[in-house]
Design an enzyme around this catalytic site. Structure first.
Site, mmCIF file in Angstrom:
data_model
loop_
_atom_site.group_PDB
_atom_site.id
_atom_site.type_symbol
_atom_site.label_atom_id
_atom_site.label_comp_id
_atom_site.label_asym_id
_atom_site.label_seq_id
_atom_site.Cartn_x
_atom_site.Cartn_y
_atom_site.Cartn_z
ATOM 1 N N GLU A 210 28.352 -14.649 7.020
ATOM 2 C CA GLU A 210 29.483 -13.722 7.036
ATOM 3 C C GLU A 210 29.134 -12.406 7.722
ATOM 4 O O GLU A 210 29.812 -11.390 7.528
ATOM 5 C CB GLU A 210 29.967 -13.455 5.611
ATOM 6 C CG GLU A 210 30.481 -14.710 4.929
ATOM 7 C CD GLU A 210 31.246 -14.425 3.641
ATOM 8 O OE1 GLU A 210 31.287 -13.267 3.188
ATOM 9 O OE2 GLU A 210 31.806 -15.376 3.091
ATOM 10 N N LYS A 342 42.155 -17.432 -2.392
ATOM 11 C CA LYS A 342 41.789 -18.010 -1.098
ATOM 12 C C LYS A 342 42.828 -19.068 -0.748
ATOM 13 O O LYS A 342 42.986 -20.039 -1.506
ATOM 14 C CB LYS A 342 40.418 -18.671 -1.186
ATOM 15 C CG LYS A 342 39.237 -17.710 -1.364
ATOM 16 C CD LYS A 342 38.013 -18.498 -1.786
ATOM 17 C CE LYS A 342 36.714 -17.744 -1.584
ATOM 18 N NZ LYS A 342 35.570 -18.455 -2.207
HETATM 19 C C1 2PG Z 1 32.921 -16.775 -1.817
HETATM 20 C C2 2PG Z 1 33.191 -17.161 -0.388
HETATM 21 C C3 2PG Z 1 33.387 -15.984 0.526
HETATM 22 P P1 2PG Z 1 32.628 -19.514 0.544
HETATM 23 O O1 2PG Z 1 32.088 -17.382 -2.493
HETATM 24 O O2 2PG Z 1 33.575 -15.892 -2.337
HETATM 25 O O3 2PG Z 1 32.321 -15.064 0.456
HETATM 26 O O4 2PG Z 1 32.211 -18.025 0.112
HETATM 27 O O5 2PG Z 1 33.736 -19.379 1.510
HETATM 28 O O6 2PG Z 1 31.388 -20.113 1.118
HETATM 29 O O7 2PG Z 1 33.072 -20.191 -0.710
HETATM 30 MG MG MG Z 2 32.784 -16.269 -4.388
#
Ligand code: 2PG
Ligand code: MG
Length: 427
Positions: A210, A342
């Site tokens: 990231e 998300k």
């Molecule tokens: C999280 C995300 C973003 P990932 O854990 O919050 O930082 O990671 O997209 O790998 O789940």
């Molecule tokens: Mg997370």
């Protein structure tokens, strides 16, 4: 046919910020408006997330190809949506869920359905002549869009950095900033100061997934100390101008017995010891937010974490997986006090709005979040503003798949929208 009727739905395989295949979809309407969107992809994934459909052909892209998801859009999903009104977002999202027929969208793929759902929202905005954030505010029933407070990755570990550190994210929240622009400027200063400190100490400044730094500290307290020194070097008062947020990503530390393995630190903790560690860090450092401090299976210990540390923000990410019913359970059981949101954990825009609503109804704060695998699509910037999500987490201030969102927020700020400041952080 009316101007807002869907005329065509099309998808292609494109590549994300890790160079892995993902789905990009386009929706075009009879009146000429259109929208395009692509699906992000996580590395530290929750078990309850919408399913990413991948080809599993070991000879191509290590099995990560998305030609089946693309074919689902160009076939079944396109046939389903053609002729429907693009402005009926919820109906289209539900129809795609029904067509898929599985709880986690595993038949057609959450990645296929999400890309279409977001492209549809864009086409709807274009057709009505609205900026996207206004269209999203309308869909969410939000009357006052607002600029979010960013929480920004500075140091990375866990699955985003080859497990070079145990904790996944050390983030800064510029709590004292008066505007989004100022918040971003302060964060850029902290990021530069952290890089300078790493360099001076002879530590690597190479980028994690990231765009964060991963200096490889074995002990989390060393990383926290570096965060505070970076605030000071940036001319910011720790705790007043800039505070620390953590994403422990505890699910990805969990062993078969449900204990948490800190490989770099050489310690294995049960839930109680994990809570004690987080409490200790929180008294020693200006930490105001902890995400996934316990794992997604550890429902019975989450209320205890919340009793001990509920004076700061405790976010469920893998725990809730952007599912309204899981967030409602968290509210009922006192598991955390905030939800990470998300879009691809849910799989549709409407389902994401339902998750947001479940958090709000329960008095939980919300943080709109990117994934560790992203594309140049800035959709979540408009989403965070439109739904007045209060906080946004995009990753570090490096690399254009992240900067596309930070820069879109700069454009949206020109609309004269109020800045949430630290008012939306649960404390
Ligand atoms: C999280 C995300 C973003 P990932 O854990 O919050 O930082 O990671 O997209 O790998 O789940
Ligand atoms: Mg997370």
């Amino acid at each position: 046919m009316s101007a807002t009727d869907i005329q065509a739905v099309f998808a292609r395989q494109v590549f994300d910020s890790r160079g892995r295949p993902t789905v990009e979809a386009e929706v075009s309407l009879a009146g000429g408006a259109s929208g395009r969107a692509s699906a992000p992809s996580g590395a530290s994934r929750g078990a309850a997330e919408a399913f990413e459909l991948r080809d599993s052909d070991p000879d191509r892209f290590e099995g990560r190809g998305v030609s089946r998801a693309v074919a689902a859009v160009n076939g079944e999903i396109g046939a389903l949506l053609t002729g429907r009104d693009a402005l009926a977002q919820r109906g289209a999202d539900q129809a795609m869920r029904d067509l898929d027929g599985t709880a986690q969208l595993s038949r057609l793929g959450g990645n296929a359905i999400l890309a279409v759902s977001i492209a549809l929202a864009r086409a709807g905005a274009a057709a009505t002549g609205q900026p996207l954030f206004r269209r999203l505010a309308d869909l969410a029933g939000v009357s006052g869009p607002a600029m979010p407070m960013p929480m920004v990755n500075i140091l990375s570990g866990g699955l985003h950095a080859g497990r070079g550190m145990d904790v996944q994210d050390f983030l800064v929240i510029p709590v004292g900033a008066n505007s989004y622009t100022q918040a971003l400027e302060w964060v850029l200063r902290v990021r530069a100061a952290a890089a300078a400190l790493c360099q001076e100490a002879g530590l690597t400044t190479l980028l994690a997934d990231e765009g964060g730094l991963s200096p490889g500290f074995a002990d989390g307290a060393e990383a926290l100390t570096l965060m505070v020194r970076a605030f000071e070097r940036a001319g910011l008062r720790p705790g007043e101008d800039a505070a620390i947020a953590l994403d422990i990503a505890a699910s990805s530390l969990t062993d078969a017995e449900g204990r948490y393995v800190f490989q770099r630190a050489g310690r294995t903790l049960d839930s109680g010891a994990m809570i004690a560690l987080l409490a200790e860090w929180t008294t020693r450092f200006p930490i105001i937010s902890i995400e996934d401090g316990l794992g997604e299976e550890d429902w019975s210990a989450w209320p205890e974490l919340t009793r001990h540390l509920g004076h700061i923000q405790l976010i469920g990410d893998d725990l809730f997986a952007t599912q309204a019913d899981r967030i409602a359970r968290g509210v009922r059981e006192g598991a955390g006090n905030a939800a990470l949101i998300k879009i691809n954990q849910n799989g549709t825009l409407s389902g994401t709005l339902d998750a947001l609503e479940a958090a709000r109804a329960g008095g939980f704060a919300t943080v709109i979040s990117a994934r560790s695998g992203e594309t140049e699509d800035p959709f979540i910037a408009d989403l965070a503003v439109g739904v007045a999500g209060g906080q946004i987490k995009i990753g570090s201030v490096r690399t254009s798949e992240r900067m596309a969102k930070y820069n879109q927020l700069l454009r949206l700020e020109e609309e004269g929208l109020p800045f949430a400041g630290s008012g939306f952080i649960r404390r």
